[in-house]
Design a protein around this motif. Structure first.
Motif, PDB file in Angstrom:
ATOM      1  N   GLN A  84      52.038  61.387  63.965  1.00 48.77           N
ATOM      2  CA  GLN A  84      52.566  60.743  62.770  1.00 48.77           C
ATOM      3  C   GLN A  84      53.783  59.898  63.132  1.00 48.77           C
ATOM      4  OE1 GLN A  84      51.152  63.390  58.940  1.00 48.77           O
ATOM      5  NE2 GLN A  84      53.308  63.282  59.388  1.00 48.77           N
ATOM      6  N   GLY A  85      53.706  58.623  62.796  1.00 47.71           N
ATOM      7  CA  GLY A  85      54.740  57.681  63.173  1.00 47.71           C
ATOM      8  C   GLY A  85      54.477  56.973  64.485  1.00 47.71           C
ATOM      9  N   ALA A  86      53.458  57.417  65.239  1.00 51.61           N
ATOM     10  CA  ALA A  86      53.125  56.782  66.516  1.00 51.61           C
ATOM     11  C   ALA A  86      52.434  55.440  66.289  1.00 51.61           C
ATOM     12  CB  ALA A  86      52.240  57.699  67.348  1.00 51.61           C
ATOM     13  N   LYS A  87      52.437  54.605  67.315  1.00 50.78           N
ATOM     14  CA  LYS A  87      51.828  53.283  67.229  1.00 50.78           C
ATOM     15  C   LYS A  87      50.629  53.207  68.162  1.00 50.78           C
ATOM     16  CE  LYS A  87      53.927  49.741  69.067  1.00 50.78           C
ATOM     17  NZ  LYS A  87      54.889  48.639  69.291  1.00 50.78           N
ATOM     18  N   LEU A  88      49.505  52.747  67.637  1.00 51.79           N
ATOM     19  CA  LEU A  88      48.303  52.577  68.450  1.00 51.79           C
ATOM     20  C   LEU A  88      48.491  51.365  69.355  1.00 51.79           C
ATOM     21  CD1 LEU A  88      45.343  53.371  69.084  1.00 51.79           C
ATOM     22  CD2 LEU A  88      44.637  51.834  67.241  1.00 51.79           C
ATOM     23  N   SER A  89      48.625  51.627  70.656  1.00 52.43           N
ATOM     24  CA  SER A  89      48.931  50.540  71.589  1.00 52.43           C
ATOM     25  C   SER A  89      47.803  50.249  72.569  1.00 52.43           C
ATOM     26  CB  SER A  89      50.192  50.899  72.383  1.00 52.43           C
ATOM     27  OG  SER A  89      50.028  52.149  73.037  1.00 52.43           O
ATOM     28  N   GLU A  90      46.809  51.111  72.619  1.00 48.59           N
ATOM     29  CA  GLU A  90      45.725  50.910  73.594  1.00 48.59           C
ATOM     30  C   GLU A  90      44.461  51.557  73.057  1.00 48.59           C
ATOM     31  OE1 GLU A  90      44.391  52.656  77.987  1.00 48.59           O
ATOM     32  OE2 GLU A  90      46.463  52.904  77.289  1.00 48.59           O
ATOM     33  N   ILE A  91      43.351  50.861  73.200  1.00 48.84           N
ATOM     34  CA  ILE A  91      42.053  51.455  72.871  1.00 48.84           C
ATOM     35  C   ILE A  91      41.032  50.895  73.846  1.00 48.84           C
ATOM     36  CG2 ILE A  91      41.580  49.726  71.058  1.00 48.84           C
ATOM     37  CD1 ILE A  91      40.174  52.155  69.573  1.00 48.84           C
ATOM     38  N   THR A  92      40.458  51.776  74.653  1.00 45.01           N
ATOM     39  CA  THR A  92      39.629  51.365  75.788  1.00 45.01           C
ATOM     40  C   THR A  92      38.340  52.163  75.812  1.00 45.01           C
ATOM     41  OG1 THR A  92      41.663  50.974  77.029  1.00 45.01           O
ATOM     42  CG2 THR A  92      39.608  51.018  78.283  1.00 45.01           C
ATOM     43  N   GLN A  93      37.251  51.467  76.131  1.00 41.85           N
ATOM     44  CA  GLN A  93      35.974  52.132  76.355  1.00 41.85           C
ATOM     45  C   GLN A  93      35.815  52.415  77.842  1.00 41.85           C
ATOM     46  OE1 GLN A  93      32.599  49.887  74.980  1.00 41.85           O
ATOM     47  NE2 GLN A  93      31.144  51.544  75.350  1.00 41.85           N
ATOM     48  N   VAL A  94      35.457  53.628  78.193  1.00 45.53           N
ATOM     49  CA  VAL A  94      35.283  54.021  79.591  1.00 45.53           C
ATOM     50  C   VAL A  94      33.955  53.489  80.087  1.00 45.53           C
ATOM     51  CG1 VAL A  94      35.100  55.951  81.192  1.00 45.53           C
ATOM     52  CG2 VAL A  94      36.698  56.071  79.265  1.00 45.53           C
ATOM     53  N   SER A  95      34.030  52.528  81.037  1.00 42.93           N
ATOM     54  CA  SER A  95      32.826  51.921  81.602  1.00 42.93           C
ATOM     55  C   SER A  95      31.949  51.449  80.439  1.00 42.93           C
ATOM     56  CB  SER A  95      32.115  52.926  82.513  1.00 42.93           C
ATOM     57  OG  SER A  95      30.990  52.351  83.119  1.00 42.93           O
ATOM     58  N   PHE A  96      30.658  51.731  80.483  1.00 38.92           N
ATOM     59  CA  PHE A  96      29.781  51.434  79.352  1.00 38.92           C
ATOM     60  C   PHE A  96      29.242  52.751  78.808  1.00 38.92           C
ATOM     61  CE2 PHE A  96      25.870  49.569  77.339  1.00 38.92           C
ATOM     62  CZ  PHE A  96      26.545  48.810  76.403  1.00 38.92           C
ATOM     63  N   ASP A  97      30.161  53.706  78.637  1.00 47.47           N
ATOM     64  CA  ASP A  97      29.793  55.026  78.144  1.00 47.47           C
ATOM     65  C   ASP A  97      30.347  55.194  76.742  1.00 47.47           C
ATOM     66  OD1 ASP A  97      28.671  57.510  78.151  1.00 47.47           O
ATOM     67  OD2 ASP A  97      29.615  58.167  80.019  1.00 47.47           O
ATOM     68  N   ARG A  98      29.994  56.294  76.094  1.00 50.65           N
ATOM     69  CA  ARG A  98      30.455  56.561  74.729  1.00 50.65           C
ATOM     70  C   ARG A  98      31.725  57.402  74.761  1.00 50.65           C
ATOM     71  NH1 ARG A  98      24.986  59.079  72.701  1.00 50.65           N
ATOM     72  NH2 ARG A  98      25.004  59.668  74.896  1.00 50.65           N
ATOM     73  N   ILE A  99      32.703  56.930  75.511  1.00 50.68           N
ATOM     74  CA  ILE A  99      33.997  57.608  75.631  1.00 50.68           C
ATOM     75  C   ILE A  99      35.091  56.591  75.326  1.00 50.68           C
ATOM     76  CG2 ILE A  99      35.528  58.916  77.145  1.00 50.68           C
ATOM     77  CD1 ILE A  99      33.073  59.655  78.804  1.00 50.68           C
ATOM     78  N   VAL A 100      36.073  56.990  74.510  1.00 49.07           N
ATOM     79  CA  VAL A 100      37.149  56.095  74.080  1.00 49.07           C
ATOM     80  C   VAL A 100      38.487  56.722  74.429  1.00 49.07           C
ATOM     81  CG1 VAL A 100      38.150  54.831  72.150  1.00 49.07           C
ATOM     82  CG2 VAL A 100      35.712  55.376  72.149  1.00 49.07           C
ATOM     83  N   TYR A 101      39.368  55.920  75.047  1.00 46.50           N
ATOM     84  CA  TYR A 101      40.766  56.297  75.241  1.00 46.50           C
ATOM     85  C   TYR A 101      41.589  55.564  74.186  1.00 46.50           C
ATOM     86  CZ  TYR A 101      39.698  58.094  79.955  1.00 46.50           C
ATOM     87  OH  TYR A 101      39.199  58.812  81.018  1.00 46.50           O
ATOM     88  N   MET A 102      42.284  56.330  73.348  1.00 47.58           N
ATOM     89  CA  MET A 102      43.206  55.738  72.374  1.00 47.58           C
ATOM     90  C   MET A 102      44.624  56.137  72.764  1.00 47.58           C
ATOM     91  SD  MET A 102      41.160  56.383  68.806  1.00 47.58           S
ATOM     92  CE  MET A 102      40.472  57.929  69.392  1.00 47.58           C
ATOM     93  N   GLY A 103      45.411  55.153  73.182  1.00 47.94           N
ATOM     94  CA  GLY A 103      46.782  55.426  73.598  1.00 47.94           C
ATOM     95  C   GLY A 103      47.767  55.156  72.475  1.00 47.94           C
ATOM     96  N   PHE A 104      48.695  56.097  72.258  1.00 49.31           N
ATOM     97  CA  PHE A 104      49.688  55.982  71.192  1.00 49.31           C
ATOM     98  C   PHE A 104      51.088  56.031  71.780  1.00 49.31           C
ATOM     99  CE2 PHE A 104      45.891  57.821  69.329  1.00 49.31           C
ATOM    100  CZ  PHE A 104      45.750  57.148  68.129  1.00 49.31           C
ATOM    101  N   ASP A 105      51.911  55.073  71.420  1.00 50.80           N
ATOM    102  CA  ASP A 105      53.314  55.079  71.813  1.00 50.80           C
ATOM    103  C   ASP A 105      54.106  55.871  70.774  1.00 50.80           C
ATOM    104  OD1 ASP A 105      52.854  53.611  74.066  1.00 50.80           O
ATOM    105  OD2 ASP A 105      53.312  51.678  73.119  1.00 50.80           O
ATOM    106  N   THR A 106      54.819  56.888  71.234  1.00 52.38           N
ATOM    107  CA  THR A 106      55.575  57.751  70.330  1.00 52.38           C
ATOM    108  C   THR A 106      56.800  58.279  71.067  1.00 52.38           C
ATOM    109  OG1 THR A 106      55.405  59.703  68.906  1.00 52.38           O
ATOM    110  CG2 THR A 106      54.147  59.757  70.961  1.00 52.38           C
ATOM    111  N   ARG A 107      57.415  59.327  70.525  1.00 52.92           N
ATOM    112  CA  ARG A 107      58.567  59.948  71.170  1.00 52.92           C
ATOM    113  C   ARG A 107      58.307  61.437  71.343  1.00 52.92           C
ATOM    114  NH1 ARG A 107      63.075  56.719  71.421  1.00 52.92           N
ATOM    115  NH2 ARG A 107      62.960  54.768  70.213  1.00 52.92           N
ATOM    116  N   ASP A 108      58.848  61.990  72.421  1.00 49.97           N
ATOM    117  CA  ASP A 108      58.663  63.415  72.672  1.00 49.97           C
ATOM    118  C   ASP A 108      59.696  64.230  71.898  1.00 49.97           C
ATOM    119  OD1 ASP A 108      61.039  63.107  74.032  1.00 49.97           O
ATOM    120  OD2 ASP A 108      60.119  63.198  76.030  1.00 49.97           O
ATOM    121  N   GLU A 109      59.740  65.529  72.187  1.00 46.33           N
ATOM    122  CA  GLU A 109      60.640  66.427  71.467  1.00 46.33           C
ATOM    123  C   GLU A 109      62.116  66.084  71.683  1.00 46.33           C
ATOM    124  OE1 GLU A 109      58.162  67.234  73.319  1.00 46.33           O
ATOM    125  OE2 GLU A 109      56.807  68.625  72.279  1.00 46.33           O
ATOM    126  N   MET A 110      62.425  65.442  72.811  1.00 46.26           N
ATOM    127  CA  MET A 110      63.808  65.081  73.120  1.00 46.26           C
ATOM    128  C   MET A 110      64.171  63.688  72.608  1.00 46.26           C
ATOM    129  SD  MET A 110      64.848  67.788  74.569  1.00 46.26           S
ATOM    130  CE  MET A 110      66.416  67.217  75.217  1.00 46.26           C
TER     131      MET A 110
END
Length: 584
Positions: A84-110
């Motif tokens: 919650q509050g993170a920003k979607l910064s990356e969305i990638t399909q792995v090769s030509f497979d049905r796998i998706v990487y969704m990268g979110f920029d956010t902040r850790d506990e610190m």
């Protein structure tokens, strides 16, 4: 049709175009295997649905409303904490497979900037959702697995994520002509070309494989021995170029109003069937999966109701068959009376010990003056007078039984009609609240002994479906008998108009006039809604309508049962898409 890698590429292209850089406002988990990300970007608010179920795995924007559980699962709570509050910064399909990487920029506990990954594996019964940190180290997963479940690939918190094996298939996007020629030469020539493509290339669904073969040969099941390499290669390259260049044209194949197939490119193999294009992949997926998802969820959650109703229906039908057989026996009552009359009239000719007596049947006189001979069996232990009384008693018993059996048959038919209305309510159910109302209705209708694990809930005002006609009038529609009663006997004003499909189970529909005079289009729209949410099928469906003040509930009637005598009848042909667009 499976959600293949080409369709995944189509949906990811839409997500990149409109949601890359969007912030996650809320995270929901409406189903055990489904995540909904409410996000906002410069394009506005969008809802990204990720389904990792075995039946309908997919990812894409969705506009279908979902009901969220009061107590969110732990997986959902963890995603809320980190995303919650993170920003979607990356969305990638792995090769030509049905796998998706969704990268979110956010902040850790610190409070330091970091990246988190939500990885979606959309592969049928092996579908999964994995949440990982910036180094792809697993934080949690929707379905974890260890050595006891999978000896090849484990998914446990703390482990580094590794994608599943490719099963020896080639990536069509990087495939060379020489390698494909070699693959074709080594394949059995009697094998159909479409099955060869599905079995040899990753990410290709059977529908797309058939389309490639159809465009190359004019048939969908052409064997390899009758295929020319140049034609197959040309069409395969054309499909791959579409994917590489993002030239997607999401389409849905319709047989009438029934969806048959969908894809990221136009399908020409279905001949005269309608091929409907959509603006985006999300709208296409909503059109294809919307009804299927609801039916699947309802079937899963309502298995106990369905079992109870079908068992009760089978039991009542067996009882009715036995009662109808008894009623047929009761038709012999007049014969028993005739036998008693003949014994009484000829009692002087009989004596104790006679086993059979033959009498002339005076009601069957022929033209020549002769009569039929009626053979009557007697109990040799009884006197003739007692034998006559025995037949009179059989006649009296048959006459009484006929009256009672007729009543019981009517009650049984009414019970079957009620159970039919419950089955129709299950078909229309959309949310867990709808199913809860059906369970409560059955409990209060006398099925408590067969619902041992159910306890009655406090009554509440049901949430009914609402529509707005093209001329601006409000229409209310019930999804089950509880909602039907609420609409008809609680919400209806005496000047409102009430609609119901004629002589079939269906929803009660109320056209709310609020003192205005409805137009012809208002009446037609309300009638179409009543026809659509009923068991009636086809064109020119008969719909009764009348003022709500003329609709009454019979004394002791089951929920949703009404009577009316003053009405009109309209004949309409409902359009599901048109009705869905009118819903509020």
């Amino acid at each position: 049709m499976a959600f293949d890698a080409g369709m995944l590429a189509c949906t990811l292209a839409e997500i990149r175009k409109t949601a890359l850089g969007a912030r996650i406002e809320k995270v929901y988990q409406p189903e055990r295997d489904e995540i909904l990300l409410q996000m906002r970007s410069f394009e506005g608010g969008r809802r990204l649905l990720i389904n990792a179920g075995s039946g309908n795995p997919r990812i894409g924007f969705s506009e279908i409303p979902k009901e969220n559980p009061q107590n969110p699962p732990m997986f959902c709570m963890l995603l809320r904490k980190y995303l919650q509050g993170a920003k979607l910064s990356e969305i990638t399909q792995v090769s030509f497979d049905r796998i998706v990487y969704m990268g979110f920029d956010t902040r850790d506990e610190m409070g330091f900037e970091c990246r988190r990954y939500l990885i979606a594996e959309l592969m049928g019964k092996y579908s999964n959702l994995i949440f990982a940190d910036g180094e792809k180290k697993i934080i949690t997963a929707l379905r974890t697995s260890d050595f006891s479940l999978d000896s090849v690939r484990q998914l446990l918190p703390g482990m580094t994520y590794m994608p599943p094996a490719t099963q020896g298939k080639d990536d069509p996007l990087v495939l060379t002509e020489e390698h494909f020629r070699k693959m074709l030469a080594e394949a059995p020539m009697e094998r159909s070309c479409d099955k060869f493509l599905v079995g040899s290339l990753m990410g290709i669904s059977p529908a797309v494989a058939r389309e490639i073969v159809y465009r190359a040969t004019g048939h969908t099941d052409t064997p390899l021995q009758y295929c020319f390499f140049e034609d197959i290669w040309r069409e395969l390259v054309a499909v791959c170029d579409r994917i590489r260049n993002g030239l997607f044209d999401p389409c849905l194949i319709l047989d009438g109003e029934t969806p048959v197939e969908y894809s990221f490119l136009p399908l020409t193999q279905y001949g005269s069937m309608e091929c409907r294009s959509f603006e985006g992949a999300g709208k296409l997926l909503d059109a294809w999966f919307g009804t299927r998802d609801r039916q699947t969820r309802v079937h899963q959650r309502a298995a106990d109701i369905l079992r109870l109703v079908t068992n009760a229906e089978a039991r009542i039908r067996r009882k009715l068959d036995a009662q109808k057989a008894e009623l047929a026996e009761c038709e012999k009552g007049t014969d028993y009376k005739k036998m008693g009359d003949l014994i009484t009239a000829n009692i002087y000719r009989l004596s104790r010990g006679d086993r059979v007596a033959e009498f002339e049947d005076y009601e069957s006189m022929r033209e020549d003056g002769s009569f039929d001979i009626l053979r009557v069996e007697l109990d040799s232990r009884l006197t003739p007078a007692v034998n006559a009384q025995r037949y009179y008693k059989k006649y009296s018993k048959a006459k009484t039984a006929k009256v009672e059996l007729t009543k019981q048959l009517a009650l049984g038919e009414a019970e079957l009609a009620y159970l039919d209305s419950v089955l129709e309510a299950l078909r229309c159910a959309e949310t867990p609240a709808d199913l809860l109302e059906i369970r409560d209705e059955l409990y209060r209708s006398g099925y408590a002994s067969r619902m041992k694990t159910y306890t009655a809930h406090k009554a509440h005002n049901p949430v009914v479906m609402q529509f707005t006609t093209p001329d601006g009038m409000r229409v209310l529609c019930g999804k089950n008998n509880v909602q039907n009663e609420y609409i008809t006997h609680r919400l209806a004003d005496k000047q409102d108009y009430w609609f119901h499909a004629k002589q079939v189970p269906g929803s009660h529909v109320l056209l709310v006039t609020e003192g205005r005079e409805p137009t012809d289009l208002d009446f037609t729209t309300a009638a179409e809604i009543a026809a659509h949410y009923s068991k009636a099928e086809g064109a020119n469906i008969a719909v009764d309508y009348t003022l709500a003040k003329h609709v009454k509930k019979p004394a002791g009637g089951k929920p949703g049962m009404v009577i009316y005598h003053t009405n009109w009848t309209a004949y309409v042909t409902p359009n599901g898409e048109k009705i869905a667009a009118l819903r509020c």
